[in-house]
Scaffold this motif. Structure first.
Motif, PDB file in Angstrom:
ATOM      1  N   GLY A 150       0.841  -1.274  -0.192  1.00 59.43           N
ATOM      2  CA  GLY A 150       0.039  -0.046  -0.149  1.00 59.43           C
ATOM      3  C   GLY A 150       0.746   1.186  -0.047  1.00 59.43           C
ATOM      4  O   GLY A 150       1.998   1.267   0.687  1.00 59.43           O
ATOM      5  N   THR A 151       0.483   2.300  -0.625  1.00 55.88           N
ATOM      6  CA  THR A 151       1.023   3.447  -0.529  1.00 55.88           C
ATOM      7  C   THR A 151       0.296   4.626   0.369  1.00 55.88           C
ATOM      8  O   THR A 151      -0.902   4.646   0.659  1.00 55.88           O
ATOM      9  CB  THR A 151       1.221   4.069  -2.190  1.00 55.88           C
ATOM     10  OG1 THR A 151      -0.224   4.210  -2.559  1.00 55.88           O
ATOM     11  CG2 THR A 151       1.864   2.911  -2.929  1.00 55.88           C
ATOM     12  N   THR A 152       0.901   5.839   0.201  1.00 51.01           N
ATOM     13  CA  THR A 152       0.497   7.172   1.072  1.00 51.01           C
ATOM     14  C   THR A 152      -0.270   6.563   2.532  1.00 51.01           C
ATOM     15  O   THR A 152      -1.390   6.621   2.627  1.00 51.01           O
ATOM     16  CB  THR A 152      -0.544   7.700   0.148  1.00 51.01           C
ATOM     17  OG1 THR A 152      -2.000   6.953  -0.017  1.00 51.01           O
ATOM     18  CG2 THR A 152      -0.091   8.443  -0.961  1.00 51.01           C
ATOM     19  N   PRO A 153       0.490   5.852   3.342  1.00 54.77           N
ATOM     20  CA  PRO A 153       0.131   5.256   4.440  1.00 54.77           C
ATOM     21  C   PRO A 153      -0.173   6.579   5.381  1.00 54.77           C
ATOM     22  O   PRO A 153       0.237   7.596   5.580  1.00 54.77           O
ATOM     23  CB  PRO A 153       1.086   4.521   5.014  1.00 54.77           C
ATOM     24  CG  PRO A 153       2.558   5.258   4.397  1.00 54.77           C
ATOM     25  CD  PRO A 153       2.083   5.625   3.092  1.00 54.77           C
ATOM     26  N   LEU A 154      -1.252   6.228   6.329  1.00 53.69           N
ATOM     27  CA  LEU A 154      -1.655   7.069   7.334  1.00 53.69           C
ATOM     28  C   LEU A 154      -2.092   6.054   8.720  1.00 53.69           C
ATOM     29  O   LEU A 154      -2.805   5.104   8.666  1.00 53.69           O
ATOM     30  CB  LEU A 154      -2.954   7.860   6.955  1.00 53.69           C
ATOM     31  CG  LEU A 154      -3.524   8.811   8.272  1.00 53.69           C
ATOM     32  CD1 LEU A 154      -2.612   9.808   8.455  1.00 53.69           C
ATOM     33  CD2 LEU A 154      -4.829   9.272   7.597  1.00 53.69           C
ATOM     34  N   VAL A 155      -1.604   6.512   9.805  1.00 55.12           N
ATOM     35  CA  VAL A 155      -1.488   5.673  10.874  1.00 55.12           C
ATOM     36  C   VAL A 155      -2.435   6.395  11.994  1.00 55.12           C
ATOM     37  O   VAL A 155      -2.470   7.524  12.250  1.00 55.12           O
ATOM     38  CB  VAL A 155      -0.304   5.432  11.502  1.00 55.12           C
ATOM     39  CG1 VAL A 155      -0.276   4.771  12.872  1.00 55.12           C
ATOM     40  CG2 VAL A 155       0.905   4.542  10.763  1.00 55.12           C
ATOM     41  N   GLY A 156      -3.553   5.773  12.117  1.00 50.70           N
ATOM     42  CA  GLY A 156      -4.888   6.015  13.313  1.00 50.70           C
ATOM     43  C   GLY A 156      -4.591   5.709  14.567  1.00 50.70           C
ATOM     44  O   GLY A 156      -3.402   5.181  15.079  1.00 50.70           O
ATOM     45  N   SER A 157      -5.636   5.507  15.517  1.00 51.47           N
ATOM     46  CA  SER A 157      -5.369   5.096  16.734  1.00 51.47           C
ATOM     47  C   SER A 157      -5.412   3.730  17.026  1.00 51.47           C
ATOM     48  O   SER A 157      -5.304   2.873  16.088  1.00 51.47           O
ATOM     49  CB  SER A 157      -6.623   5.557  17.496  1.00 51.47           C
ATOM     50  OG  SER A 157      -6.715   7.091  17.592  1.00 51.47           O
ATOM     51  N   ASP A 158      -5.225   3.146  17.983  1.00 49.67           N
ATOM     52  CA  ASP A 158      -4.952   1.631  18.407  1.00 49.67           C
ATOM     53  C   ASP A 158      -6.420   1.153  18.221  1.00 49.67           C
ATOM     54  O   ASP A 158      -7.374   1.568  18.300  1.00 49.67           O
ATOM     55  CB  ASP A 158      -4.066   1.165  19.723  1.00 49.67           C
ATOM     56  CG  ASP A 158      -5.189   1.423  20.677  1.00 49.67           C
ATOM     57  OD1 ASP A 158      -6.181   0.784  21.079  1.00 49.67           O
ATOM     58  OD2 ASP A 158      -5.269   2.646  21.348  1.00 49.67           O
ATOM     59  N   ASP A 159      -6.204  -0.243  17.677  1.00 48.41           N
ATOM     60  CA  ASP A 159      -7.487  -1.037  16.966  1.00 48.41           C
ATOM     61  C   ASP A 159      -8.308  -1.220  18.277  1.00 48.41           C
ATOM     62  O   ASP A 159      -9.575  -1.184  18.016  1.00 48.41           O
ATOM     63  CB  ASP A 159      -7.075  -2.217  16.594  1.00 48.41           C
ATOM     64  CG  ASP A 159      -6.138  -3.184  17.446  1.00 48.41           C
ATOM     65  OD1 ASP A 159      -5.896  -2.726  18.450  1.00 48.41           O
ATOM     66  OD2 ASP A 159      -5.860  -4.211  16.686  1.00 48.41           O
ATOM     67  N   LEU A 160      -7.850  -1.281  19.606  1.00 46.54           N
ATOM     68  CA  LEU A 160      -8.872  -1.486  20.644  1.00 46.54           C
ATOM     69  C   LEU A 160      -9.689  -0.302  20.800  1.00 46.54           C
ATOM     70  O   LEU A 160     -10.692  -0.283  21.201  1.00 46.54           O
ATOM     71  CB  LEU A 160      -7.969  -1.972  21.861  1.00 46.54           C
ATOM     72  CG  LEU A 160      -8.873  -2.028  23.131  1.00 46.54           C
ATOM     73  CD1 LEU A 160      -9.969  -3.096  22.909  1.00 46.54           C
ATOM     74  CD2 LEU A 160      -8.038  -2.417  24.408  1.00 46.54           C
ATOM     75  N   LYS A 161      -9.130   0.881  20.931  1.00 46.07           N
ATOM     76  CA  LYS A 161      -9.635   2.154  21.122  1.00 46.07           C
ATOM     77  C   LYS A 161     -10.838   2.486  19.872  1.00 46.07           C
ATOM     78  O   LYS A 161     -11.947   2.829  19.811  1.00 46.07           O
ATOM     79  CB  LYS A 161      -8.740   3.448  20.782  1.00 46.07           C
ATOM     80  CG  LYS A 161      -9.545   4.694  21.229  1.00 46.07           C
ATOM     81  CD  LYS A 161      -8.494   5.927  21.153  1.00 46.07           C
ATOM     82  CE  LYS A 161      -9.167   7.199  21.490  1.00 46.07           C
ATOM     83  NZ  LYS A 161     -10.557   7.464  20.672  1.00 46.07           N
ATOM     84  N   ALA A 162     -10.282   2.201  18.556  1.00 47.66           N
ATOM     85  CA  ALA A 162     -11.380   1.990  17.566  1.00 47.66           C
ATOM     86  C   ALA A 162     -12.757   1.116  17.883  1.00 47.66           C
ATOM     87  O   ALA A 162     -13.684   1.636  17.392  1.00 47.66           O
ATOM     88  CB  ALA A 162     -10.731   1.605  16.132  1.00 47.66           C
ATOM     89  N   PHE A 163     -12.342  -0.079  18.384  1.00 50.09           N
ATOM     90  CA  PHE A 163     -13.265  -1.065  18.832  1.00 50.09           C
ATOM     91  C   PHE A 163     -14.263  -0.311  19.668  1.00 50.09           C
ATOM     92  O   PHE A 163     -15.413  -0.464  19.423  1.00 50.09           O
ATOM     93  CB  PHE A 163     -12.744  -2.368  19.050  1.00 50.09           C
ATOM     94  CG  PHE A 163     -13.610  -3.404  19.297  1.00 50.09           C
ATOM     95  CD1 PHE A 163     -14.618  -3.838  18.237  1.00 50.09           C
ATOM     96  CD2 PHE A 163     -13.641  -4.217  20.395  1.00 50.09           C
ATOM     97  CE1 PHE A 163     -15.612  -4.732  18.384  1.00 50.09           C
ATOM     98  CE2 PHE A 163     -14.403  -5.359  20.466  1.00 50.09           C
ATOM     99  CZ  PHE A 163     -15.402  -5.701  19.566  1.00 50.09           C
ATOM    100  N   ASN A 164     -13.685   0.038  20.721  1.00 50.91           N
ATOM    101  CA  ASN A 164     -14.306   0.628  21.969  1.00 50.91           C
ATOM    102  C   ASN A 164     -15.276   1.765  21.457  1.00 50.91           C
ATOM    103  O   ASN A 164     -16.391   1.879  21.773  1.00 50.91           O
ATOM    104  CB  ASN A 164     -13.519   0.930  22.913  1.00 50.91           C
ATOM    105  CG  ASN A 164     -12.840  -0.353  23.797  1.00 50.91           C
ATOM    106  OD1 ASN A 164     -13.441  -1.348  23.496  1.00 50.91           O
ATOM    107  ND2 ASN A 164     -11.558   0.041  24.605  1.00 50.91           N
ATOM    108  N   ASP A 165     -14.726   2.538  20.618  1.00 51.37           N
ATOM    109  CA  ASP A 165     -15.322   3.879  20.394  1.00 51.37           C
ATOM    110  C   ASP A 165     -16.547   3.545  19.468  1.00 51.37           C
ATOM    111  O   ASP A 165     -17.698   4.206  19.551  1.00 51.37           O
ATOM    112  CB  ASP A 165     -14.514   4.946  19.674  1.00 51.37           C
ATOM    113  CG  ASP A 165     -13.451   5.528  20.279  1.00 51.37           C
ATOM    114  OD1 ASP A 165     -13.453   5.347  21.412  1.00 51.37           O
ATOM    115  OD2 ASP A 165     -12.480   5.990  19.712  1.00 51.37           O
ATOM    116  N   TYR A 166     -16.252   2.497  18.445  1.00 47.07           N
ATOM    117  CA  TYR A 166     -17.572   1.924  17.826  1.00 47.07           C
ATOM    118  C   TYR A 166     -18.480   1.421  18.647  1.00 47.07           C
ATOM    119  O   TYR A 166     -19.765   1.894  18.345  1.00 47.07           O
ATOM    120  CB  TYR A 166     -17.097   1.149  16.702  1.00 47.07           C
ATOM    121  CG  TYR A 166     -18.285   0.782  15.681  1.00 47.07           C
ATOM    122  CD1 TYR A 166     -18.304   1.348  14.610  1.00 47.07           C
ATOM    123  CD2 TYR A 166     -18.785  -0.525  15.981  1.00 47.07           C
ATOM    124  CE1 TYR A 166     -19.442   0.942  13.688  1.00 47.07           C
ATOM    125  CE2 TYR A 166     -19.882  -1.103  14.868  1.00 47.07           C
ATOM    126  CZ  TYR A 166     -20.094  -0.251  13.828  1.00 47.07           C
ATOM    127  OH  TYR A 166     -20.816  -0.468  12.789  1.00 47.07           O
TER     128      TYR A 166
END
Length: 611
Positions: free
Chosen positions: A572-588
């Motif tokens: 993949g190109t033009t990478p962007l790093v977000g939050s940790d996956d657990l936070k993404a899961f909990n937020d959802y």
């Protein structure tokens, strides 16, 4: 390499004072299963069981009890859902589900099994830690190492998950010391490290070429010697983050074991057990099936078969792991003689009890007399009080974080057994939602099935109510601390990634990616290789994937690095790093559920499976 010296006394044990009196010592020894477990590092027999060689000549043969388990993954508390049971074959050919696991019961099982066996050694085949529930993972698995010390583990190989936090952290697990960032968790207490050796025979430092930790260890008692060589799978770098294996090289399992078996043999150690963190796929899922009887649905396939066939006959038994399966099989060694290969499922649900008949004259195992069976770590037996106290102590420290409610569900959200998992779809949806907050053009999300470690269970746990999802439960589902990464892929690369699920290194054991809402396709399991993915059926929000178009795709950092054989995702190109996956899961979960409107499990209808 010089002969391995006897293991020093276990740290943290205090001698009873002389004033206590010999009678008191004897009483304590008789009353304590833990105290009654001697480790054979000196010439002393186990208390209460007599001792060969002091009052009578040593017999020609000695039965050495080998107790073993694998893939514990920090499951100190009883595992929930499908992770907390095993399938048991009944006399009439049917199977039943039996509740199993939890370190309180594992300790009791092992202590009971050791009674009456003056020669007993306990070994493991890796992944004791890593991908652990919150009770252990929140504290970088120090609680699990402490528990392994208490249940008197003698030796273990490393698994791939021992490298989740890198070589320096693994060395801390072995040698002790407080965490470099988090410090000490209890005032006045310094983490002591493992009383047992971690064996890393096929893991070497790039700079020196030497093993990271000890390559082998020798158990000794009354002139009886059994050598243990420990290896992890050569493919560990493919399934662990690059940071976790930085500065290390992983070598061929067979070549490494044969090298050190020859070295042990030269030292006069003729009885050898290999602890291998690689495994097989049994033909039958019941823990107690007859693996060597095709008529009974026996047999085993997978990587361990070729490994076993290549390991020198100098090695007498193989204790394996990694695949989380249960089996006790014989696979011929290069000389054509049957040799035992065992695995005890995972999460402390089973242990294997193997009898190695040791010939004092030849100093070798009488292979024809080797016997072995898997046993359930039953929850109907008494709990080990010291393990209950350990769990309670660490739970008190974890409670402020673990008990926070992060969402609500209307029913169990299982990993499932099919290619598509309801929980996998939920996680993919959560990662897509998080990615869209960073880049609204994100089209889809992909989740690796191996990163989903437990079911989300609707039933209440502890003080929570039915349907409440706590931080601790969510942590148990996704404990890896990966980040949600965004990359740009061409449509052709997306199609290639879907084909890589069932081809190349994943052909024999497919790894089906869990997909976010909007991506659909047909998986035809009647075909072979990449052709199992019907490329003409792939749709994104109803439209065919355009091979020349660019798509913004979310996935965890492990997949973004090409992990699990998904080389296309690593491009993949033009990478962007977000939050940790657990936070993404909990937020959802928090954003999409409430006590009044709990979240319903996804229908798992995004992948059409043809069988």
């Amino acid at each position: 390499m010089p002969a391995t010296p006897p293991r020093p006394p276990r740290r943290g044990r205090r001698l009873l004072t002389v004033a206590a009196g010999l009678a008191t010592v004897a009483a304590l020894t008789a009353a304590s299963p833990a105290a009654a477990h001697g480790h054979g590092h000196t010439s002393h027999g186990r208390p209460g069981h007599g001792h060969h060689g002091h009052h009578a000549p040593n017999p020609r043969t000695v039965d050495v009890q080998l107790l073993s388990f694998n893939d514990f993954h920090g499951n100190l508390e009883t595992p929930a859902g499908s992770s907390g049971s095993v399938s048991e074959l009944q006399p009439d050919g049917t199977t039943k589900t039996v509740a199993a696991g939890g370190v309180e019961y594992l300790a009791s099982s092992l202590r009971t099994a050791r009674k009456g066996h003056p020669y007993s050694v306990t070994a493991a085949a890796g992944d004791l830690i890593g991908a652990s529930p919150l009770l252990s993972g929140l504290f970088h698995d120090e609680p699990t190492i402490e528990a392994m010390n208490k249940l008197d583990l003698d030796v273990t190989s490393v698994g791939n998950h021992e490298f989740d936090e890198g070589a320096t952290e693994l060395s801390r697990m072995q040698n002790g010391g407080c965490h470099p960032d988090d410090g000490c968790y209890e005032k006045g207490k310094k983490f002591q490290g493992a009383d047992f050796p971690y064996l890393t025979a096929n893991v070497t430092k790039e700079k020196t070429g030497k093993p990271l930790l000890k390559p082998y260890w020798v158990w000794k008692k009354d002139g009886v010697k059994v050598g243990f060589i420990g290896v992890t799978l050569e493919g560990t770098p493919d399934i662990v983050t690059a940071e976790g294996v930085k500065g290390l090289k992983f070598h061929d399992e067979v070549e490494t074991i044969n090298k050190y078996a020859k070295e042990l043999d030269k030292q006069g150690v003729k009885s050898i057990v290999a602890l291998i963190h690689e495994g097989g796929l049994p033909a039958n899922g019941a823990y107690n099936y007859d693996c060597d009887s095709p008529a009974a649905g026996g047999g085993i396939s997978g990587p361990i078969v070729d490994i076993a066939k290549g390991i020198t006959p100098k090695v007498d038994a193989l204790v394996t792991g990694h695949t989380h399966n249960a089996y006790v099989c014989t696979i011929p060694d290069p000389a054509g003689n049957p040799r035992l290969v065992t695995s005890a499922s995972s999460f402390g649900r089973l242990y294997t009890d193997t009898t190695l008949t040791y010939d004092r004259r030849t100093q070798d195992i009488v292979r024809t007399k080797v016997d072995s069976a898997n046993h359930v770590v039953s929850r109907t037996q008494p709990k080990a009080a010291d393990m209950t106290a350990l769990i309670s102590r660490w739970n008190t420290l974890a409670a402020p974080v673990a008990n926070q409610a992060v969402g609500w569900i209307s029913a169990d959200v299982p990993r499932g057994t099919g290619p598509e998992q309801p929980l996998g779809d939920l996680i993919a949806d959560a990662q897509l939602a998080h990615a869209k907050t960073l880049d609204p053009s994100t089209s889809l999300a992909l989740m690796n099935p191996g990163g989903i470690r437990a079911d989300l269970v609707h039933a209440a746990s502890g003080a929570e109510g039915d349907g409440v999802v706590t931080y601790g439960e969510a942590f148990t589902v996704q404990p890896f601390s990966n980040t949600v990464n965004l990359v740009t892929l061409t449509g052709a690369q997306v199609v290639s990634a879907l084909q890589e699920q069932v081809s190349g290194p994943n052909e024999a054991s497919p790894k089906i990616l869990q997909v976010s809402d909007g991506l659909t396709y047909t998986l035809d399991l009647t075909k072979s290789g990449a052709s199992r993915v019907d490329t003409s059926s792939i749709r994104l929000n109803g439209d065919p994937i355009d091979p020349a178009a660019s798509y913004r795709v979310a996935m965890n950092s492990f997949l973004a690095g090409g992990g699990d054989g998904f080389t296309s995702l690593g491009k993949g190109t033009t990478p962007l790093v977000g939050s940790d996956d657990l936070k993404a899961f909990n937020d959802y979960l928090t954003a999409n559920s409430s006590a009044a409107t709990p979240l319903s499990p996804p229908k798992a209808d995004r992948i059409t499976v043809v069988k």
